[in-house]
Design an enzyme around this catalytic site. Sequence first.
Site, short mmCIF file in Angstrom:
data_model
loop_
_atom_site.label_atom_id
_atom_site.label_comp_id
_atom_site.label_asym_id
_atom_site.label_seq_id
_atom_site.Cartn_x
_atom_site.Cartn_y
_atom_site.Cartn_z
N SER A 108 0.82 -1.21 0.00
CA SER A 108 0.00 0.00 0.00
C SER A 108 0.86 1.26 0.00
O SER A 108 1.81 1.38 0.77
CB SER A 108 -0.89 0.03 1.24
OG SER A 108 -1.49 1.31 1.37
N ASP A 163 -6.05 9.59 1.32
CA ASP A 163 -7.41 9.48 0.80
C ASP A 163 -8.12 10.76 1.19
O ASP A 163 -8.21 11.08 2.38
CB ASP A 163 -8.12 8.26 1.40
CG ASP A 163 -7.42 6.96 1.03
OD1 ASP A 163 -6.86 6.89 -0.09
OD2 ASP A 163 -7.43 6.02 1.84
N GLU A 223 -10.02 5.01 -8.13
CA GLU A 223 -10.13 5.61 -6.79
C GLU A 223 -9.90 7.11 -6.90
O GLU A 223 -8.77 7.57 -6.72
CB GLU A 223 -9.09 5.00 -5.83
CG GLU A 223 -9.36 3.56 -5.44
CD GLU A 223 -8.50 3.09 -4.26
OE1 GLU A 223 -7.67 3.88 -3.76
OE2 GLU A 223 -8.66 1.93 -3.86
N HIS A 257 -7.88 8.80 -3.92
CA HIS A 257 -6.52 8.45 -3.48
C HIS A 257 -5.49 9.28 -4.26
O HIS A 257 -5.34 9.12 -5.47
CB HIS A 257 -6.29 6.95 -3.70
CG HIS A 257 -4.92 6.46 -3.31
ND1 HIS A 257 -4.67 5.67 -2.20
CD2 HIS A 257 -3.70 6.65 -3.90
CE1 HIS A 257 -3.38 5.39 -2.12
NE2 HIS A 257 -2.76 5.98 -3.15
ZN LIG Z 1 -5.76 5.29 -0.50
#
Ligand SMILES: [Zn+2]
Length: 234
Positions: A129, A138, A187, A190
């Site tokens: 990650s 985020d 996403e 992100h």
């Molecule tokens: Zn993220």
Amino acid sequence: MMKRWMITLTAAVAVTVSAATADAAVTPKTCTINVVNKGGVTKINNYVIANKVYGMSRDYNPGASSTMIRNYKAMAADAKKKGIILGIVGTQGAYGFRSYQAQQTLYNDYINMYGFNYASKISAKPGTSEHQAGVAMDIRDNSNYGTLSTAFEYTLASRYLKANAHRFGFIIRYLKGKESITGFMYEPWHIRYVGQKGATAMYKNHVTLEEYLGIAGKKKLNPGTYKVRGLICD
Ligand SMILES: [Zn+2]
């Protein structure tokens, strides 16, 4: 203003030097990249690489990058001037950073909730990650509408990020239509700090970090120097 500036440039025949600043998308070309693995993390031309191909060790625990935090604060202040309040999802003051262990807990929770297949699309396996690398956050809209969901893209915060994040060195990391390259679903929330130069090039050319570095679809490269097709040498 941009247009007038470009016409002036053309008239002055100063095009060769300034080609990199033109708005048109550029095609990948042969670039040299340098892959380094040190302290439990891989860097390619100084960009931290954290994805499904390049993992980090369990004890790589850098905390949030202070450069990223500084640029985030500048971006949030700029957004605020336009009446848009950005927020960061997660532990307050962590600026998106999650340790290997925290990622492990989150990942297991997602598997329990959604099953392995979906969990692996929305959450990174521990050690893969960008949040563990301390260079990603985020973002949520102040309204909290669409937090951590694709509906986030309809918020003012998302619109702001799409148009402006690159000016502060951030990219929308997992783009729509690039899922097979990034290994993650879209996403819009992100963001990844890469610095202004890279962020602007990736934004203008609509490419992911992997495409920019010329490692998209490639197997893991061992430390060393490689010739690739990318955009980083532009
Ligand atoms: Zn993220």
